[in-house]
Design a protein around this motif. Structure first.
Motif, PDB file in Angstrom:
ATOM      1  N   TRP A 246       0.812  -1.204   0.000  1.00 20.98           N
ATOM      2  CA  TRP A 246       0.000   0.000   0.000  1.00 20.98           C
ATOM      3  C   TRP A 246       0.856   1.269   0.000  1.00 20.98           C
ATOM      4  O   TRP A 246       2.092   1.190  -0.026  1.00 20.98           O
ATOM      5  N   CYS A 251      -1.353   1.939   6.512  1.00 18.88           N
ATOM      6  CA  CYS A 251      -2.008   0.844   5.793  1.00 18.88           C
ATOM      7  C   CYS A 251      -1.109  -0.376   5.672  1.00 18.88           C
ATOM      8  O   CYS A 251      -1.593  -1.518   5.607  1.00 18.88           O
ATOM      9  N   ARG A 281      -3.849  -7.042   4.545  1.00 17.57           N
ATOM     10  CA  ARG A 281      -3.935  -5.865   5.409  1.00 17.57           C
ATOM     11  C   ARG A 281      -4.426  -6.259   6.799  1.00 17.57           C
ATOM     12  O   ARG A 281      -4.901  -7.377   7.018  1.00 17.57           O
ATOM     13  N   THR A 306     -16.483   2.176   8.190  1.00 20.86           N
ATOM     14  CA  THR A 306     -15.292   2.718   7.529  1.00 20.86           C
ATOM     15  C   THR A 306     -14.295   1.639   7.106  1.00 20.86           C
ATOM     16  O   THR A 306     -13.255   1.965   6.542  1.00 20.86           O
ATOM     17  N   ASN A 310     -13.518   4.501   1.110  1.00 19.35           N
ATOM     18  CA  ASN A 310     -12.404   5.050   0.339  1.00 19.35           C
ATOM     19  C   ASN A 310     -11.792   6.249   1.065  1.00 19.35           C
ATOM     20  O   ASN A 310     -12.291   6.695   2.100  1.00 19.35           O
ATOM     21  N   TYR A 314     -13.031   8.323   4.395  1.00 19.78           N
ATOM     22  CA  TYR A 314     -12.256   8.014   5.607  1.00 19.78           C
ATOM     23  C   TYR A 314     -10.780   8.195   5.267  1.00 19.78           C
ATOM     24  O   TYR A 314     -10.137   7.272   4.733  1.00 19.78           O
ATOM     25  N   ASN A 317      -7.794   5.625   5.094  1.00 15.57           N
ATOM     26  CA  ASN A 317      -7.785   4.579   4.072  1.00 15.57           C
ATOM     27  C   ASN A 317      -7.237   5.059   2.731  1.00 15.57           C
ATOM     28  O   ASN A 317      -7.230   4.298   1.757  1.00 15.57           O
ATOM     29  N   PHE A 320      -4.871   2.878   0.721  1.00  9.87           N
ATOM     30  CA  PHE A 320      -5.327   1.711  -0.031  1.00  9.87           C
ATOM     31  C   PHE A 320      -5.732   2.068  -1.465  1.00  9.87           C
ATOM     32  O   PHE A 320      -6.046   1.183  -2.256  1.00  9.87           O
ATOM     33  N   CYS A 323      -8.860   4.320  -5.510  1.00 14.02           N
ATOM     34  CA  CYS A 323     -10.163   3.821  -5.072  1.00 14.02           C
ATOM     35  C   CYS A 323     -11.237   4.158  -6.098  1.00 14.02           C
ATOM     36  O   CYS A 323     -11.092   5.085  -6.892  1.00 14.02           O
ATOM     37  N   SER A 326     -16.966   4.347  -2.464  1.00 18.31           N
ATOM     38  CA  SER A 326     -16.688   3.944  -1.087  1.00 18.31           C
ATOM     39  C   SER A 326     -17.385   2.619  -0.767  1.00 18.31           C
ATOM     40  O   SER A 326     -18.503   2.351  -1.213  1.00 18.31           O
ATOM     41  N   GLN A 329     -12.599  -2.215  -1.477  1.00 22.21           N
ATOM     42  CA  GLN A 329     -11.164  -1.968  -1.378  1.00 22.21           C
ATOM     43  C   GLN A 329     -10.434  -2.595  -2.549  1.00 22.21           C
ATOM     44  O   GLN A 329     -10.614  -3.782  -2.863  1.00 22.21           O
TER      45      GLN A 329
END
Length: 502
Positions: A246, A251, A281, A306, A310, A314, A317, A320, A323, A326, A329
């Motif tokens: 990531w 993350c 993760r 959350t 995305n 949040y 994140n 990650f 994106c 939301s 992942q």
């Protein structure tokens, strides 16, 4: 005289007994909680002498994995730009066995192990067989096409010709067994032969091929022998204290446990954090409510909204990303670059546009939310159901004819629920040693205190009444009435006179 003497002795015995009972009850109230904590600490740590070691080494709880596939009902129409329509198929249920091996203890209060897992199909619990055919996107074709999106047109043409020669299409009709555990594919053979290292695996391709009769890597966790607060927490995974999939340190951090047990003496402020090699993760669950499972008090932990949010919803994140909407992942960086996404089933807790873009999805909390019920005193799970969905981002790639006119969409492939509940002899032993026995001791201490106080009260009442009688009767051994001349104020009885009788 003899009766009063025996009564005094009985009262003395009651008083002494009451004092002892009250003292013992008070001592138990002060010491029992500490003794219980000491016994729990002794028996939950990762040590061959602890009661939970055999449970930690080979989980006695029967675990099952239920897999649901999204059968694409209109693949030809999707190629022409139509909205995908799916039908959920399943569950296809597998019994999951786990056993730790290569166990090695270290001087820094850690232990290393590998955990082998195997899956066995359960026809009696399934709705269908492994020979059922499912229509799904061709993951290899769509992933390879996505990787070629920004390459020169000549390369795209060569890939189109290669797909045509090998009979590759955007959608495939495969059996459940092939999708799960692997199938031979000429495209896979070509990539491994002419582009070695492009894919992290060889041989058959299957979504769960790497999980059966294999392990999830080398875990090193703290034993809790020297520091109970760190028990089960991961120190390293495959020798790493963080991963590099990531784009942020947070993350990439490996936090929490390996996902099977947690530190004891939880409170509602506690959270469940664990590292998942399959998701690449760490994940964190939060406390929801108290409950009871088969007479055992539990805390229920659930996923926060959350978890798969995305970066714009949040910010933590953001690492990650890249994106999309939301609630999903992107796991492409740890899945050989394929545009795969992880989420809750049916896009539960995700942006509604995701479920609205695919016909046949019905997200709801009852069927699609995950939970873990933990015994807070020991940190051992009593009942759990972890549900996750794997989806593939598909769209038309200009220059690659096999992708047609597919409109961009995150198309669900399957979702699975890993569930297990403590039962049988293990449950009875757990209940007896960690619930029933402490409860009995808890009640005994208050019964002793109450009994002691009652006996002391009886003794005090007897003494008060006995002293009152002594005051009324005079000194013990004396006559009840004194002898001597009558008091001047005491009238004497006299014979009535004849006048009085007349």
């Amino acid at each position: 005289m003899g009766g009063r003497s025996r009564a005094r002795k009985a009262a003395a015995v009651l008083g002494v007994t009451g004092l002892l009972c009250a003292a013992l009850g008070a001592v138990m109230i002060l010491l029992v909680p500490s003794l219980i904590r000491q016994q729990v600490a002794k028996n939950v740590r990762i040590d061959p002498s602890s009661l939970s070691f055999s449970m930690w080494k080979e989980i006695p709880v029967p675990f099952y994995m239920s897999v649901y596939f999204f059968d694409v009902m209109n693949p030809d129409e999707v190629l022409q730009g139509a909205t995908p329509e799916v039908q959920e198929r399943g569950p296809y249920v597998y019994r999951q066995f786990r056993r730790k091996n290569s166990i090695s203890f270290h001087d820094n209060d850690t232990v290393s192990f590998r955990e082998n897992g195997s899956f066995h199909f359960q026809p009696d619990k399934s709705r269908g067989s492994e020979s059922d055919y499912i229509m799904l996107p061709n993951i290899l074709v769509m992933a390879a096409s996505a990787m070629m999106e920004h390459r020169p047109a000549g390369l795209k043409l060569l890939m189109t010709l290669m797909f045509t020669t090998m009979g590759q299409r955007a959608f495939m009709n495969r059996t459940v067994g092939e999708i799960m555990w692997g199938y031979d594919d000429p495209l896979l053979d070509f990539l491994n032969k002419y582009l070695p290292g492009t894919l992290p695996f060889k041989g058959k391709f299957g979504l769960f091929a790497g999980l059966n009769n294999s392990d999830s890597g080398l875990f090193t966790v703290f034993t809790g022998v020297k520091n109970l607060s760190r028990i089960h927490l991961v120190d390293k995974w495959n020798g790493l204290s963080k991963v590099n999939y990531w784009h942020s340190e947070q993350c990439n951090s490996i936090n929490g446990t390996s996902g099977q047990m947690w530190p004891p003496f939880m409170t509602p402020e506690s959270s469940l954090e664990f590292y998942s090699p399959e998701a690449c993760r760490s994940m964190r669950l939060i406390y929801q409510e108290e409950g009871v499972f088969q007479g055992i008090p539990t805390y229920r932990f659930v996923a926060p909204k959350t978890l798969f949010a995305n970066g714009s919803v949040y910010p933590p994140n953001e690492g990650f990303c890249p994106c999309l909407e939301s609630g999903i992942q992107n796991v492409s960086t740890c899945r050989f670059g394929a545009p795969l996404f992880l989420s809750h089933p049916h896009f539960y807790n995700a942006d509604p546009i995701l479920a609205e873009s695919v016909l046949g999805l019905h997200p709801n909390a009852e069927d699609h939310a995950l939970f873990l019920d933990i015994h807070p005193v020991t940190g051992i799970p009593m009942n759990c159901s972890v549900k996750l969905q794997l989806s593939l981002y598909i769209k038309a790639i200009k220059g690659i004819g096999q992708t047609g006119k597919i409109q961009p969409v995150v198309l669900p492939l399957l979702w699975f629920a890993q569930s297990g509940a403590m039962e049988g002899k293990t449950l009875r032993t757990f209940y007896t040693q960690l619930v029933l026995t402490p409860n009995i001791l808890h009640y005994i201490q208050y019964v002793l205190l109450a009994l002691g106080c009652a006996l002391l009260l009886i003794t005090v009442v007897y003494q008060v009444r006995s002293q009152g009688c002594k005051d009324a009767l005079g000194q013990p051994g004396g006559a009840p009435w004194s002898e001597g001349p009558p008091s001047p104020r005491t009238p004497l009885l006299q014979e009535p006179s004849p006048q009085a009788l007349a």
